[in-house]
Structures are given as structure tokens and as C-alpha cells.
Design an enzyme around this catalytic site. Structure first.
Site, PDB file in Angstrom:
ATOM      1  N   ASN A  10       0.880  -1.166   0.000  1.00 49.61           N
ATOM      2  CA  ASN A  10       0.000   0.000   0.000  1.00 49.61           C
ATOM      3  C   ASN A  10       0.923   1.223   0.000  1.00 49.61           C
ATOM      4  O   ASN A  10       1.551   1.516   1.008  1.00 49.61           O
ATOM      5  CB  ASN A  10      -0.885  -0.009   1.257  1.00 49.61           C
ATOM      6  CG  ASN A  10      -1.651   1.290   1.424  1.00 49.61           C
ATOM      7  OD1 ASN A  10      -1.790   2.070   0.475  1.00 49.61           O
ATOM      8  ND2 ASN A  10      -2.138   1.542   2.625  1.00 49.61           N
ATOM      9  N   LYS A  12       0.164   4.304  -0.223  1.00 44.53           N
ATOM     10  CA  LYS A  12      -0.438   5.505   0.387  1.00 44.53           C
ATOM     11  C   LYS A  12      -0.209   6.717  -0.531  1.00 44.53           C
ATOM     12  O   LYS A  12      -0.184   6.560  -1.738  1.00 44.53           O
ATOM     13  CB  LYS A  12       0.126   5.725   1.787  1.00 44.53           C
ATOM     14  CG  LYS A  12       0.155   4.453   2.627  1.00 44.53           C
ATOM     15  CD  LYS A  12       0.352   4.721   4.080  1.00 44.53           C
ATOM     16  CE  LYS A  12       0.506   3.391   4.815  1.00 44.53           C
ATOM     17  NZ  LYS A  12       0.244   3.488   6.224  1.00 44.53           N
ATOM     18  N   HIS A  95      -9.433   1.261   4.313  1.00 46.37           N
ATOM     19  CA  HIS A  95      -8.192   1.381   5.095  1.00 46.37           C
ATOM     20  C   HIS A  95      -8.456   2.299   6.288  1.00 46.37           C
ATOM     21  O   HIS A  95      -9.229   3.256   6.182  1.00 46.37           O
ATOM     22  CB  HIS A  95      -7.066   1.944   4.218  1.00 46.37           C
ATOM     23  CG  HIS A  95      -5.724   1.860   4.864  1.00 46.37           C
ATOM     24  ND1 HIS A  95      -5.292   2.783   5.791  1.00 46.37           N
ATOM     25  CD2 HIS A  95      -4.731   0.942   4.743  1.00 46.37           C
ATOM     26  CE1 HIS A  95      -4.083   2.431   6.204  1.00 46.37           C
ATOM     27  NE2 HIS A  95      -3.712   1.319   5.586  1.00 46.37           N
ATOM     28  N   GLU A  97      -6.822   4.628   7.519  1.00 47.49           N
ATOM     29  CA  GLU A  97      -6.550   6.051   7.261  1.00 47.49           C
ATOM     30  C   GLU A  97      -7.729   6.697   6.538  1.00 47.49           C
ATOM     31  O   GLU A  97      -8.049   7.862   6.759  1.00 47.49           O
ATOM     32  CB  GLU A  97      -5.252   6.193   6.447  1.00 47.49           C
ATOM     33  CG  GLU A  97      -4.031   5.887   7.320  1.00 47.49           C
ATOM     34  CD  GLU A  97      -2.826   5.353   6.577  1.00 47.49           C
ATOM     35  OE1 GLU A  97      -2.776   5.460   5.334  1.00 47.49           O
ATOM     36  OE2 GLU A  97      -1.920   4.810   7.245  1.00 47.49           O
ATOM     37  N   GLU A 167      -5.644  -5.218  10.107  1.00 48.39           N
ATOM     38  CA  GLU A 167      -4.613  -4.230  10.390  1.00 48.39           C
ATOM     39  C   GLU A 167      -4.912  -3.495  11.700  1.00 48.39           C
ATOM     40  O   GLU A 167      -5.669  -2.508  11.705  1.00 48.39           O
ATOM     41  CB  GLU A 167      -4.571  -3.195   9.262  1.00 48.39           C
ATOM     42  CG  GLU A 167      -4.248  -3.780   7.914  1.00 48.39           C
ATOM     43  CD  GLU A 167      -3.598  -2.731   7.024  1.00 48.39           C
ATOM     44  OE1 GLU A 167      -2.468  -2.974   6.603  1.00 48.39           O
ATOM     45  OE2 GLU A 167      -4.208  -1.676   6.787  1.00 48.39           O
ATOM     46  N   GLY A 173       2.231   1.883  10.665  1.00 40.87           N
ATOM     47  CA  GLY A 173       3.173   2.995  10.568  1.00 40.87           C
ATOM     48  C   GLY A 173       3.873   3.328  11.879  1.00 40.87           C
ATOM     49  O   GLY A 173       4.496   4.382  12.007  1.00 40.87           O
ATOM     50  N   SER A 213       3.157  -2.567  10.125  1.00 42.50           N
ATOM     51  CA  SER A 213       4.612  -2.580  10.335  1.00 42.50           C
ATOM     52  C   SER A 213       5.266  -3.925  10.004  1.00 42.50           C
ATOM     53  O   SER A 213       6.228  -4.329  10.663  1.00 42.50           O
ATOM     54  CB  SER A 213       4.952  -2.153  11.769  1.00 42.50           C
ATOM     55  OG  SER A 213       4.531  -0.812  11.991  1.00 42.50           O
TER      56      SER A 213
HETATM   57  C1  PEP Z   1      -0.771  -0.038   5.758  1.00 42.80           C
HETATM   58  O1  PEP Z   1      -0.758   1.113   5.384  1.00 42.80           O
HETATM   59  O2  PEP Z   1      -1.677  -0.780   5.383  1.00 42.80           O
HETATM   60  C2  PEP Z   1       0.310  -0.504   6.630  1.00 42.80           C
HETATM   61  C3  PEP Z   1       0.201  -1.706   7.159  1.00 42.80           C
HETATM   62  O3  PEP Z   1       1.363   0.338   6.851  1.00 42.80           O
HETATM   63  P1  PEP Z   1       2.748  -0.011   7.570  1.00 42.80           P
HETATM   64  O4  PEP Z   1       3.235  -1.320   6.984  1.00 42.80           O
HETATM   65  O5  PEP Z   1       3.654   1.130   7.235  1.00 42.80           O
HETATM   66  O6  PEP Z   1       2.468  -0.144   9.016  1.00 42.80           O
END
Ligand code: PEP
Length: 248
Positions: A10, A12, A95, A97, A167, A173, A213
Site C-alpha cells: 500500500n 499511500k 483502510h 486512514e 490491520e 506505521g 509494520s
Molecule cells: C498499511 O498502510 O496498510 C500498513 C500496514 O502500513 P505499515 O506497513 O507502514 O504499518
């Protein structure tokens, strides 16, 4: 039948179209594998150049979002037909976000999931709890509600092809990966929820990713868990490390 792993990036709001081409050219040889599906979900403006750059490789290009109407006065939105016209097969829906900054709700997630299926696009349906919810002990209840609403009116045949990304918001993040046991516990509860809504065959077919992460040193242990069928990767998807995650 064993489920094929699916590792998705992803991006972003990162990478201009020219940077996207450069990154794909760098990653192409590093993610070449037949063992897993490899999907790069990229900003809308990057989709066409990314498709061109990925041609002839195993990389599939997906979108990060899509609107639930066919067309019309929805300034700034991307329609499902715009995505399918250029060959997009996957779209991230809901997501955290988007839920946090763009007011997406379980109801809009459901509308988008239904619309994606109508157009033959596979949704990567995101769910996940906050740290407070985890500490309050309501993680599984909360995720079950997100899943039940996201899949309202989705048929079993459609659900079989869907991807769910678990998630935990506290892990996105933050550099704080869930332990493989924490991730397995929730992914297994998601599969049980799908079994309840549909049946055993649907629960066995649907693919459930962990995201939050994920990096080159945590991927192998996470993806070895019985209910974790790959990952949704943010930060690490923009680096050569993504090759290591794909070839965990
Ligand atoms: C994501 O944006 O779906 C995500 C898991 O980000 P990160 O791997 O940076 O935590």
C-alpha cells in the site's frame, strides 16, 4: 486446497508517476515469484504508468480506493469502470486512514465492496482495532462487527474471492508489529466469522492478510501462521526490503 499467499503493498500518498516507474523497475526482479500473488496498490495517478512498468512481470497493479457510484457529480473520486478500463483487479477498501481522515464508515465500506464485486474487482477489505479497544478487551467483537457489515449482501461465491486485511491501527506505521500469536488470534476469529456468515468452503477459500509494520524480519513468522495468508505492507513496500517480504 492450500490458499495462495497474497502480498500487497500500500503505497499511500507516496511516489510521483516517474518515481513509481523507477521503484517498479527496481523491485521487479526482487519480487519475481510464482509462489505468491504480488500486488502494488498505488495512487490513482500512478496506476497507468505503473501498469506499463510492470508489464511482463508478476506484479499486479491495484488501487488504494474507489467510489461506490458508477459515475457523475462526485468531484475528485475514481469510479470502478475507470479502474477496470485500465486493467485494475484489486482495490483496497476501508483502510483505517480512510476511515479516520475521510469519514469512511462500515456502511460506505459495504457499498464499495459490493460495487467492486459488481465490476469484477477484488476488494482488499481492511479492518482493525485501536489500542484502546484492544486494552478494553473488545477487539474480536469490534472486528466481527466490521466484517459482518462489510460483507452484507455479498454472496458466498464473491466472498470466496475476497481478501481481508487485518490491520490493528496501533501497528500501522508505528514500527510496532503485532506478535504472530496476536495476529493469528484475530485472523482465525475473522475466518470463524466468515464461516458463520457463509459456510466452511467460503471460510477456507477467503484470504486473510495481516498488516501493520510488517518488515523483512517479521514476515516469515507472521505468514507461517495457519490463518495468515500474506500481508498488506505500507512503509516497507517502498523499499527493496519488499523483495525480502515477498520471498519470506
Ligand atoms: C498499511 O498502510 O496498510 C500498513 C500496514 O502500513 P505499515 O506497513 O507502514 O504499518
Amino acid at each position: 486446497m492450500a490458499r495462495k499467499k497474497i502480498i500487497a503493498g500500500n503505497w499511500k500518498m507516496n511516489m510521483t508517476p516517474s518515481e513509481a516507474v523507477e521503484l517498479i523497475n527496481t523491485l521487479k526482479p526482487l519480487v519475481a515469484t510464482e509462489k505468491a500473488d504480488v500486488v502494488f496498490c498505488v495512487p490513482a495517478i500512478d496506476i497507468i504508468p505503473a501498469m506499463e512498468a510492470a508489464k511482463g512481470s508478476n506484479i499486479q497493479i491495484g488501487a488504494e480506493n474507489m467510489y461506490f457510484e458508477e459515475k457523475g457529480a462526485y468531484t475528485g473520486e475514481i469510479s470502478p469502470a475507470m479502474l477496470t478500463d485500465v486493467g485494475v483487479k484489486y482495490v483496497i477498501i476501508g483502510h483505517s486512514e480512510r476511515r479516520e481522515y475521510f469519514a469512511e464508515t462500515d456502511e460506505t465500506v459495504n457499498k464499495k465492496v459490493l460495487k467492486a464485486f459488481e465490476h469484477g474487482i477484488t476488494p482488499i477489505v481492511c479492518c482493525g482495532e485501536t489500542l484502546t479497544q484492544r486494552e478494553q478487551g473488545v477487539t474480536i467483537d469490534f472486528i466481527r462487527q466490521q466484517i459482518k457489515i462489510a460483507f452484507l449482501n455479498v454472496t458466498a461465491d464473491q466472498a470466496k474471492t475476497a481478501v481481508i486485511a487485518y490491520e490493528p491501527i496501533w501497528a500501522i506505521g508505528t514500527g510496532k508489529t503485532a506478535t504472530s500469536d496476536q495476529a493469528q488470534e484475530v485472523c482465525s476469529a475473522i475466518r470463524a466469522c466468515i464461516r458463520e456468515i457463509y459456510d466452511e468452503a467460503t471460510a477456507e477459500a477467503i484470504r486473510i492478510q495481516y498488516g501493520g509494520s510488517v518488515n523483512a524480519s517479521t514476515a516469515a513468522e507472521l505468514f507461517a501462521k495457519p490463518d495468515i495468508d500474506g500481508g498488506l505492507v505500507g512503509g516497507a513496500a517502498l523499499k527493496p526490503d519488499f523483495g525480502k517480504i515477498v520471498n519470506y
